[in-house]
Design a protein around this motif. Structure first.
Motif, PDB file in Angstrom:
ATOM      1  N   ASN A 121       0.874  -1.160   0.000  1.00  0.00           N
ATOM      2  CA  ASN A 121       0.000   0.000   0.000  1.00  0.00           C
ATOM      3  C   ASN A 121       0.921   1.223   0.000  1.00  0.00           C
ATOM      4  O   ASN A 121       2.153   1.081  -0.022  1.00  0.00           O
ATOM      5  CB  ASN A 121      -0.971  -0.010   1.192  1.00  0.00           C
ATOM      6  N   ASP A 122       0.356   2.415   0.031  1.00  0.00           N
ATOM      7  CA  ASP A 122       1.163   3.630  -0.052  1.00  0.00           C
ATOM      8  C   ASP A 122       2.151   3.744   1.111  1.00  0.00           C
ATOM      9  O   ASP A 122       3.318   4.092   0.913  1.00  0.00           O
ATOM     10  CB  ASP A 122       0.264   4.862  -0.109  1.00  0.00           C
ATOM     11  N   GLU A 123       1.708   3.414   2.312  1.00  0.00           N
ATOM     12  CA  GLU A 123       2.580   3.508   3.488  1.00  0.00           C
ATOM     13  C   GLU A 123       3.792   2.573   3.350  1.00  0.00           C
ATOM     14  O   GLU A 123       4.930   2.951   3.649  1.00  0.00           O
ATOM     15  CB  GLU A 123       1.780   3.155   4.741  1.00  0.00           C
ATOM     16  N   GLU A 180       3.667  -0.369  -7.514  1.00  0.00           N
ATOM     17  CA  GLU A 180       2.268  -0.751  -7.491  1.00  0.00           C
ATOM     18  C   GLU A 180       2.113  -1.811  -6.415  1.00  0.00           C
ATOM     19  O   GLU A 180       3.027  -2.049  -5.636  1.00  0.00           O
ATOM     20  CB  GLU A 180       1.830  -1.236  -8.877  1.00  0.00           C
ATOM     21  N   ARG A 181       0.981  -2.472  -6.364  1.00  0.00           N
ATOM     22  CA  ARG A 181       0.722  -3.425  -5.289  1.00  0.00           C
ATOM     23  C   ARG A 181       1.683  -4.609  -5.278  1.00  0.00           C
ATOM     24  O   ARG A 181       1.953  -5.194  -4.243  1.00  0.00           O
ATOM     25  CB  ARG A 181      -0.719  -3.922  -5.369  1.00  0.00           C
ATOM     26  N   ARG A 192       0.666  -7.436   7.603  1.00  0.00           N
ATOM     27  CA  ARG A 192       0.304  -7.193   6.198  1.00  0.00           C
ATOM     28  C   ARG A 192       0.880  -8.258   5.270  1.00  0.00           C
ATOM     29  O   ARG A 192       0.305  -8.541   4.228  1.00  0.00           O
ATOM     30  CB  ARG A 192       0.811  -5.805   5.796  1.00  0.00           C
ATOM     31  N   ARG A 201       0.318   3.871  -8.212  1.00  0.00           N
ATOM     32  CA  ARG A 201       0.577   3.604  -6.798  1.00  0.00           C
ATOM     33  C   ARG A 201      -0.730   3.378  -6.054  1.00  0.00           C
ATOM     34  O   ARG A 201      -1.649   4.182  -6.165  1.00  0.00           O
ATOM     35  CB  ARG A 201       1.348   4.779  -6.219  1.00  0.00           C
ATOM     36  N   PRO A 202      -0.815   2.304  -5.253  1.00  0.00           N
ATOM     37  CA  PRO A 202      -2.063   2.052  -4.498  1.00  0.00           C
ATOM     38  C   PRO A 202      -2.228   3.062  -3.368  1.00  0.00           C
ATOM     39  O   PRO A 202      -1.244   3.591  -2.846  1.00  0.00           O
ATOM     40  CB  PRO A 202      -1.870   0.641  -3.947  1.00  0.00           C
TER      41      PRO A 202
END
Length: 122
Positions: free
Chosen positions: A17-19, A45-46, A83, A120-121
């Motif tokens: 994810n973005d973080e 990306e993911r 995650r 980017r997610p």
């Protein structure tokens, strides 16, 4: 010298994810500094990341890649334990393969634009 690197997650699992991408960039920027290299562009990306790295001729790209993938995998797995499912990814973050494309001169702007335009997610 410049190199465009692409690292893909194990089994192409969409874990980022973005973080996580932001933290991955911080980690990889520090690894590059340790090699007297500069991370010029980063995005992802993911299921994969793109890097544009400016590095000195004395640096072997394979050693740089080994450190980038090793250090980032260790830290990302530690910091984002919930995650990244270790069972699904067999304890690995990155696929063992990678893309390394040398680049220089005129195409650098094109490579940078390509990396910037990754979806980017959020």
């Amino acid at each position: 010298m410049h190199v465009h690197l692409v690292f893909v997650t194990k089994y192409r699992r969409g874990v980022f994810n973005d973080e996580m991408l932001t933290r991955c960039e911080e980690i990889m920027r520090k690894v590059c500094e340790d090699f007297e290299a500069e991370l010029k562009e980063f995005n992802g990306e993911r299921d994969h990341v793109h890097l544009l790295v400016h590095y000195p001729p004395k640096v072997a790209v394979s050693k740089l890649v080994n450190s980038l993938k090793g250090v980032s995998a260790r830290r990302i797995r530690q910091e984002f334990t919930g995650r990244i499912n270790h069972a699904l990814m067999h304890g690995h973050l990155w696929s063992p393969s990678y893309l390394s494309a040398s680049c220089g001169g005129a195409p650098l702007a094109i490579v940078r634009r390509y990396i910037e335009q990754q979806k980017r997610p959020l």
